[in-house]
Design a protein around this motif. Structure first.
Motif, PDB file in Angstrom:
ATOM      1  N   LEU A  17     -12.766  33.183 -60.563  1.00 29.44           N
ATOM      2  CA  LEU A  17     -14.024  33.113 -59.818  1.00 29.44           C
ATOM      3  C   LEU A  17     -14.052  31.860 -58.947  1.00 29.44           C
ATOM      4  N   ASP A  18     -13.568  30.758 -59.477  1.00 27.74           N
ATOM      5  CA  ASP A  18     -13.474  29.533 -58.689  1.00 27.74           C
ATOM      6  C   ASP A  18     -12.537  29.728 -57.500  1.00 27.74           C
ATOM      7  N   ALA A  19     -11.388  30.355 -57.739  1.00 29.41           N
ATOM      8  CA  ALA A  19     -10.437  30.617 -56.656  1.00 29.41           C
ATOM      9  C   ALA A  19     -11.055  31.530 -55.603  1.00 29.41           C
ATOM     10  N   LEU A  20     -11.784  32.531 -56.043  1.00 28.75           N
ATOM     11  CA  LEU A  20     -12.455  33.450 -55.121  1.00 28.75           C
ATOM     12  C   LEU A  20     -13.415  32.684 -54.219  1.00 28.75           C
ATOM     13  N   GLY A  21     -14.191  31.789 -54.799  1.00 27.27           N
ATOM     14  CA  GLY A  21     -15.134  31.005 -54.020  1.00 27.27           C
ATOM     15  C   GLY A  21     -14.460  30.041 -53.065  1.00 27.27           C
ATOM     16  N   ARG A  22     -13.307  29.564 -53.429  1.00 26.02           N
ATOM     17  CA  ARG A  22     -12.598  28.591 -52.580  1.00 26.02           C
ATOM     18  C   ARG A  22     -11.782  29.250 -51.475  1.00 26.02           C
ATOM     19  N   GLY A  23     -11.255  30.445 -51.746  1.00 23.36           N
ATOM     20  CA  GLY A  23     -10.333  31.016 -50.765  1.00 23.36           C
ATOM     21  C   GLY A  23     -10.428  32.506 -50.552  1.00 23.36           C
ATOM     22  N   GLY A  24     -11.484  33.137 -51.053  1.00 22.69           N
ATOM     23  CA  GLY A  24     -11.633  34.573 -50.857  1.00 22.69           C
ATOM     24  C   GLY A  24     -10.741  35.376 -51.788  1.00 22.69           C
ATOM     25  N   LEU A  25     -10.690  36.673 -51.531  1.00 20.93           N
ATOM     26  CA  LEU A  25      -9.926  37.570 -52.409  1.00 20.93           C
ATOM     27  C   LEU A  25      -8.455  37.205 -52.494  1.00 20.93           C
ATOM     28  N   ALA A  26      -7.886  36.760 -51.382  1.00 16.63           N
ATOM     29  CA  ALA A  26      -6.458  36.433 -51.382  1.00 16.63           C
ATOM     30  C   ALA A  26      -6.141  35.298 -52.354  1.00 16.63           C
ATOM     31  N   ALA A  27      -7.109  34.442 -52.632  1.00 11.78           N
ATOM     32  CA  ALA A  27      -6.880  33.309 -53.531  1.00 11.78           C
ATOM     33  C   ALA A  27      -6.854  33.713 -55.001  1.00 11.78           C
ATOM     34  N   VAL A  28      -7.288  34.926 -55.288  1.00 12.85           N
ATOM     35  CA  VAL A  28      -7.226  35.411 -56.667  1.00 12.85           C
ATOM     36  C   VAL A  28      -5.817  35.968 -56.878  1.00 12.85           C
ATOM     37  N   ALA A  29      -4.892  35.031 -57.086  1.00 10.43           N
ATOM     38  CA  ALA A  29      -3.476  35.345 -57.266  1.00 10.43           C
ATOM     39  C   ALA A  29      -3.013  34.682 -58.569  1.00 10.43           C
ATOM     40  N   VAL A  30      -2.253  35.406 -59.335  1.00 13.22           N
ATOM     41  CA  VAL A  30      -1.908  34.986 -60.689  1.00 13.22           C
ATOM     42  C   VAL A  30      -1.148  33.658 -60.720  1.00 13.22           C
ATOM     43  N   GLU A  31      -0.094  33.525 -59.933  1.00 14.02           N
ATOM     44  CA  GLU A  31       0.739  32.314 -60.019  1.00 14.02           C
ATOM     45  C   GLU A  31      -0.019  31.040 -59.646  1.00 14.02           C
ATOM     46  N   PRO A  32      -0.764  31.004 -58.534  1.00 18.80           N
ATOM     47  CA  PRO A  32      -1.508  29.776 -58.227  1.00 18.80           C
ATOM     48  C   PRO A  32      -2.579  29.455 -59.269  1.00 18.80           C
ATOM     49  N   ILE A  33      -3.231  30.475 -59.796  1.00 18.50           N
ATOM     50  CA  ILE A  33      -4.243  30.224 -60.829  1.00 18.50           C
ATOM     51  C   ILE A  33      -3.575  29.710 -62.099  1.00 18.50           C
ATOM     52  N   ALA A  34      -2.436  30.283 -62.445  1.00 17.52           N
ATOM     53  CA  ALA A  34      -1.685  29.801 -63.618  1.00 17.52           C
ATOM     54  C   ALA A  34      -1.306  28.334 -63.435  1.00 17.52           C
ATOM     55  N   ALA A  35      -0.845  27.987 -62.248  1.00 19.39           N
ATOM     56  CA  ALA A  35      -0.467  26.595 -61.980  1.00 19.39           C
ATOM     57  C   ALA A  35      -1.681  25.679 -62.115  1.00 19.39           C
ATOM     58  N   ARG A  36      -2.827  26.113 -61.582  1.00 17.42           N
ATOM     59  CA  ARG A  36      -4.045  25.303 -61.681  1.00 17.42           C
ATOM     60  C   ARG A  36      -4.463  25.121 -63.143  1.00 17.42           C
ATOM     61  N   LEU A  37      -4.238  26.154 -63.944  1.00 19.01           N
ATOM     62  CA  LEU A  37      -4.601  26.088 -65.364  1.00 19.01           C
ATOM     63  C   LEU A  37      -3.532  25.387 -66.209  1.00 19.01           C
ATOM     64  N   GLY A  38      -2.382  25.086 -65.594  1.00 14.63           N
ATOM     65  CA  GLY A  38      -1.310  24.417 -66.328  1.00 14.63           C
ATOM     66  C   GLY A  38      -0.619  25.323 -67.319  1.00 14.63           C
TER      67      GLY A  38
END
Length: 192
Positions: A17-38
């Motif tokens: 949801l945070d990624a969606l707010g920051r970058g739209g639907l394209a930002a809801v991507a597994v690898e970048p979110i995984a990296a952000r979550l460590g």
């Protein structure tokens, strides 16, 4: 060896949801979110079968947190006029969309409103919000058709304010001016 925190589906959903707010639907991507979550993609697949499942969970979280929980909070006020003022204060208060993550998500979802996963949730949330505000006006004594028109006006004020706060935050009232602005909006909406 560093022990990693075990992530929950809720952790992933909040990050999506945070990624969606920051970058739209394209930002809801597994690898970048995984990296952000460590963490790794393996953690993701423990909780979700695919990206669409994560997006659906994020949309449902947006609906719950930024609609149902707001309504529950506003409903604690004693009368319809107080509830309307509280709601307008909450929705018109932020001076930038960065102040309100739900507003950033709303803007991102508006841009993707025709997406097959977004469209039904976006329509349902919009209808729920309009119905709630219509109920406030009806409870304040306005006839049903007039209550509906006023709810549309209130909702478009919110949408316009959200867009203005995003595009030109320096134009959005702050402090005492913001309180006067909310008072003027509520007075306009409730004038007989």
């Amino acid at each position: 060896m560093v022990e990693r925190k075990r992530l929950t589906a809720s952790d992933w959903t909040a990050a999506a949801l945070d990624a969606l707010g920051r970058g739209g639907l394209a930002a809801v991507a597994v690898e970048p979110i995984a990296a952000r979550l460590g963490t790794t993609k393996g953690s993701f697949y423990w909780h979700f079968s695919n990206r669409d499942a994560l997006l659906e969970a994020a949309l449902l979280r947006w609906e719950r947190v930024h609609t149902e929980e707001i309504i529950a909070l506003v409903d604690t006020d004693p009368d319809p006029h107080s509830r309307l003022r509280h709601l307008m204060t909450l929705t018109l208060a932020p001076t930038t969309t960065a102040d309100r993550p739900g507003h950033r998500v709303l803007l991102a979802l508006q841009a993707s409103a025709s997406h097959p996963l977004v469209a039904p949730v976006f329509a349902r949330v919009t209808q729920r919000r309009l119905d709630y505000v219509t109920g406030l006006f009806t409870a304040s004594g306005f006839p049903p058709e007039e209550a509906r028109r006023r709810s549309l006006l209130a909702y478009t004020a919110y949408l316009g304010h959200t867009n203005l706060a995003d595009a030109s935050p320096e134009l959005v009232p702050v402090g005492a001016e913001q309180r006067d602005y909310v008072d003027a909006v509520v007075a306009t909406l409730t004038r007989r």
